[in-house]
Each structure stands twice: as structure tokens, then as C-alpha cells.
Motif scaffolding. Structure first.
Motif, PDB file in Angstrom:
ATOM      1  N   SER A  70       0.837  -1.210   0.000  1.00 62.43           N
ATOM      2  CA  SER A  70       0.000   0.000   0.000  1.00 62.43           C
ATOM      3  C   SER A  70       0.869   1.257   0.000  1.00 62.43           C
ATOM      4  O   SER A  70       0.544   2.245  -0.671  1.00 62.43           O
ATOM      5  CB  SER A  70      -0.943  -0.002   1.207  1.00 62.43           C
ATOM      6  N   ARG A  74       1.179   4.283  -2.907  1.00 64.33           N
ATOM      7  CA  ARG A  74       1.078   5.721  -2.597  1.00 64.33           C
ATOM      8  C   ARG A  74       2.310   6.489  -3.061  1.00 64.33           C
ATOM      9  O   ARG A  74       2.202   7.604  -3.593  1.00 64.33           O
ATOM     10  CB  ARG A  74       0.858   5.912  -1.093  1.00 64.33           C
ATOM     11  N   ASP A  94      -7.234  -4.728   2.680  1.00 67.14           N
ATOM     12  CA  ASP A  94      -8.003  -3.477   2.616  1.00 67.14           C
ATOM     13  C   ASP A  94      -7.085  -2.289   2.384  1.00 67.14           C
ATOM     14  O   ASP A  94      -7.445  -1.344   1.672  1.00 67.14           O
ATOM     15  CB  ASP A  94      -8.786  -3.277   3.917  1.00 67.14           C
ATOM     16  N   ASP A  95      -5.884  -2.317   2.991  1.00 68.22           N
ATOM     17  CA  ASP A  95      -4.955  -1.200   2.846  1.00 68.22           C
ATOM     18  C   ASP A  95      -4.558  -0.983   1.387  1.00 68.22           C
ATOM     19  O   ASP A  95      -4.459   0.162   0.926  1.00 68.22           O
ATOM     20  CB  ASP A  95      -3.691  -1.442   3.681  1.00 68.22           C
ATOM     21  N   ASP A  98      -7.542   0.444  -0.456  1.00 71.32           N
ATOM     22  CA  ASP A  98      -7.695   1.855  -0.069  1.00 71.32           C
ATOM     23  C   ASP A  98      -6.673   2.732  -0.782  1.00 71.32           C
ATOM     24  O   ASP A  98      -7.001   3.827  -1.256  1.00 71.32           O
ATOM     25  CB  ASP A  98      -7.517   2.004   1.446  1.00 71.32           C
ATOM     26  N   ALA A  99      -5.425   2.254  -0.865  1.00 65.85           N
ATOM     27  CA  ALA A  99      -4.368   3.030  -1.508  1.00 65.85           C
ATOM     28  C   ALA A  99      -4.659   3.236  -2.984  1.00 65.85           C
ATOM     29  O   ALA A  99      -4.460   4.328  -3.523  1.00 65.85           O
ATOM     30  CB  ALA A  99      -3.021   2.334  -1.323  1.00 65.85           C
ATOM     31  N   THR A 101      -7.635   3.175  -4.378  1.00 58.75           N
ATOM     32  CA  THR A 101      -8.787   4.074  -4.467  1.00 58.75           C
ATOM     33  C   THR A 101      -8.345   5.522  -4.357  1.00 58.75           C
ATOM     34  O   THR A 101      -8.749   6.383  -5.155  1.00 58.75           O
ATOM     35  CB  THR A 101      -9.800   3.755  -3.354  1.00 58.75           C
ATOM     36  N   ALA A 102      -7.491   5.793  -3.385  1.00 57.21           N
ATOM     37  CA  ALA A 102      -7.052   7.165  -3.136  1.00 57.21           C
ATOM     38  C   ALA A 102      -6.144   7.703  -4.233  1.00 57.21           C
ATOM     39  O   ALA A 102      -6.118   8.909  -4.486  1.00 57.21           O
ATOM     40  CB  ALA A 102      -6.326   7.232  -1.788  1.00 57.21           C
ATOM     41  N   ARG A 136     -14.696  -7.038  -4.527  1.00 58.36           N
ATOM     42  CA  ARG A 136     -14.351  -5.957  -3.594  1.00 58.36           C
ATOM     43  C   ARG A 136     -13.774  -4.753  -4.335  1.00 58.36           C
ATOM     44  O   ARG A 136     -14.130  -3.603  -4.049  1.00 58.36           O
ATOM     45  CB  ARG A 136     -13.324  -6.446  -2.565  1.00 58.36           C
ATOM     46  N   ARG A 140     -15.513  -0.865  -5.237  1.00 55.93           N
ATOM     47  CA  ARG A 140     -14.929   0.431  -4.848  1.00 55.93           C
ATOM     48  C   ARG A 140     -14.776   1.365  -6.050  1.00 55.93           C
ATOM     49  O   ARG A 140     -14.234   2.468  -5.901  1.00 55.93           O
ATOM     50  CB  ARG A 140     -13.570   0.187  -4.196  1.00 55.93           C
TER      51      ARG A 140
END
Length: 267
Positions: A70, A74, A94-95, A98-99, A101-102, A136, A140
Motif C-alpha cells: 500500500s 502511494r 483493505d490497505d 484503499d491506496a 482508491t485514493a 471488492r 470500490r
């Protein structure tokens, strides 16, 4: 020093040679345990950003075995390059989701059969987990592609793989005819005759036309197109159909750029 040569829009970076499955046709088997540090990846990414590269495919081995994936995602995104995680999809934290997605990243899932027969390829019971993880990611709103290695004996699965890509919400499927690299050098099982290889390309053309506007179907064949790869030791290569025709461009040190702080020292 890196030669002044035109670079592609996308480059692959092998984060590791370690993997959690064991495909018989693996193009990059676990020959050593070297891994790039986060600081190396950040500097390499800034180098590629300065040379016009727009995306970096994070590959392996299997990149999700790295606990810092992750952070890798980033750091690459912070340089203005789109990170694309290429994974067998067996485990996905999940990390990492999330990374991506961001950062506006993407996922490419390497899947070679449209059913639990895929477990036989990976040599690990995993298909249900892979499908769950694709769901998943799609849920997202992250763009998803499918990578499918095609062997002389697996061409009959191509149409089924396109249907599978539709079902799981992928936007693209890439068929990759196997080449004699890594484990695939063993014997004749993964050796394409010219006529069979032509059939793969013809099938891709037919499937692409059938699904035009709803799913991008294309072929990645490094017999016809150079593939740029940063190996897990940081060296930059152009990979071709066989390892003895690969071209080494430079070492990791040649890809290192000074940190921004060194350009703008603060008093």
C-alpha cells in the motif's frame, strides 16, 4: 547512465520474485529474494515520471506478498504516475485497495481459466477468494483488467475468459501468448508453432470485434513488442521472447534521482 532513448508509456516493476502460487509457465520464478526498498521505488518512479512514463505495473512474483504494498502504491502515485497492481488476486488487503482508491490506481488480475480449474494452474485452491477480491475492487469503483496467459493447449478457454471478464465487471482482458522464459522453458508444453500462434491472434481479433464498445480485448505478445521491466534488483531491461535476447539498459544506480530536498535545500 541511462541512454537518451524513447521510453514507453508504461513500465513494469518487479517488487519481488516471491510468490504464493506456483504456475508451471511462470515467466519470473523465485530465482532470488532481492527486493527494492521503498526509497528505491520512489526514486525510480520519479525518474520515469521525468521521462514521460505514465503508469507503472507492479508485478513479481506476486506483489501482494509485500506487506508494504500500500505504501508502494502511494509513493508511486505521489510522483504523478498511475500505479497498476498486477496480482493473482488470491490475497488482497483493505490497505492496498484503499491506496489504489485514493491514488486512482488500477488492478490487473492474472486469471487463466474462467472457473475453479484456475486452481489447477495456480496449484492452490483459490478461485473463490479471487472472485471475491475482484468483487471488492469493482465495488470500490476501481478499474479492473484481466491478464490471461494462453498456451498451445488452452486456446479453447479464450471465449470463456472473455465471458468471465464481462461477468466480473472488468473493462479489459489481455491475452498473453506464453513465451519460453522462466519455468516455461521446460520441454515443449509451452512452445507455440507458428500456426497455433496465428490462431491466438485471429481469435483475439474476432473477440475484440464482437465486444467492441463493451470490453477491450487485446493481445500482449512480446514476440512483437518490447516489454520494459525493472527487475527486483533495480536494473532496467527490455524483455523479449527469450532471455538470451533481452537487452539490459542500465543498473539501479542509473535510475536514482536526488530527492527533492537536495534540489531545494532549506536554510
Amino acid at each position: 547512465m541511462v541512454p537518451l532513448m524513447e521510453m514507453p508509456e508504461s513500465v513494469c516493476v518487479r517488487l519481488t520474485r516471491t510468490c504464493n502460487v506456483a504456475c508451471a509457465f511462470c515467466q519470473a520464478p523465485p530465482t532470488n529474494r532481492r527486493e527494492l526498498e521503498i526509497s528505491d521505488i520512489e526514486q525510480i518512479s520519479r525518474f520515469f515520471a521525468s521521462r514521460g512514463v505514465r503508469s507503472i505495473k507492479l508485478s513479481g512474483g506476486e506483489p501482494t506478498v509485500r506487506e508494504d504494498l500500500s505504501q508502494v502504491v502511494r509513493e508511486i502515485a505521489n510522483t504523478g504516475i498511475k500505479p497498476v497492481v498486477t496480482t493473482n488476486g488470491f490475497t488482497l488487503s483493505d490497505d492496498v485497495i484503499d491506496a489504489c482508491t485514493a491514488s486512482g490506481g488500477e488492478f490487473k488480475f492474472s486469471i487463466h481459466r474462467p472457473s475453479s480449474e484456475n486452481d489447477e494452474i495456480l496449484r492452490r485452491k483459490s478461485f473463490s477468494e479471487i472472485c471475491h477480491n475482484i468483487s471488492r475492487v469493482v465495488g470500490r469503483g476501481i478499474r479492473v483488467g484481466i491478464n490471461t496467459v494462453v498456451t498451445p493447449s488452452s486456446q479453447r478457454y479464450m471465449r470463456g475468459m472473455v465471458e468471465f471478464a464481462h461477468q466480473v465487471g472488468a473493462s479489459k482482458i489481455s491475452f498473453i501468448p506464453v513465451v519460453a522464459r522462466g519455468r516455461a522453458k521446460r520441454g515443449d508444453l509451452f512452445h507455440f508453432q507458428d500456426a497455433d500462434l496465428d490462431k491466438v491472434h485471429d481469435s483475439v481479433a474476432v473477440l475484440s470485434a464482437e465486444h467492441d464498445g463493451s470490453l477491450l480485448v487485446h493481445c500482449i505478445d512480446i514476440r512483437n513488442k518490447d516489454y520494459w521491466v525493472v527487475e527486483n534488483d533495480g536494473s532496467l531491461w527490455i524483455e523479449r521472447a527469450t532471455e538470451d535476447t533481452d537487452v539490459r539498459i542500465c543498473s539501479k544506480e542509473d535510475l536514482m534521482l536526488p530527492s527533492p530536498a537536495m534540489h531545494n535545500p532549506r536554510s
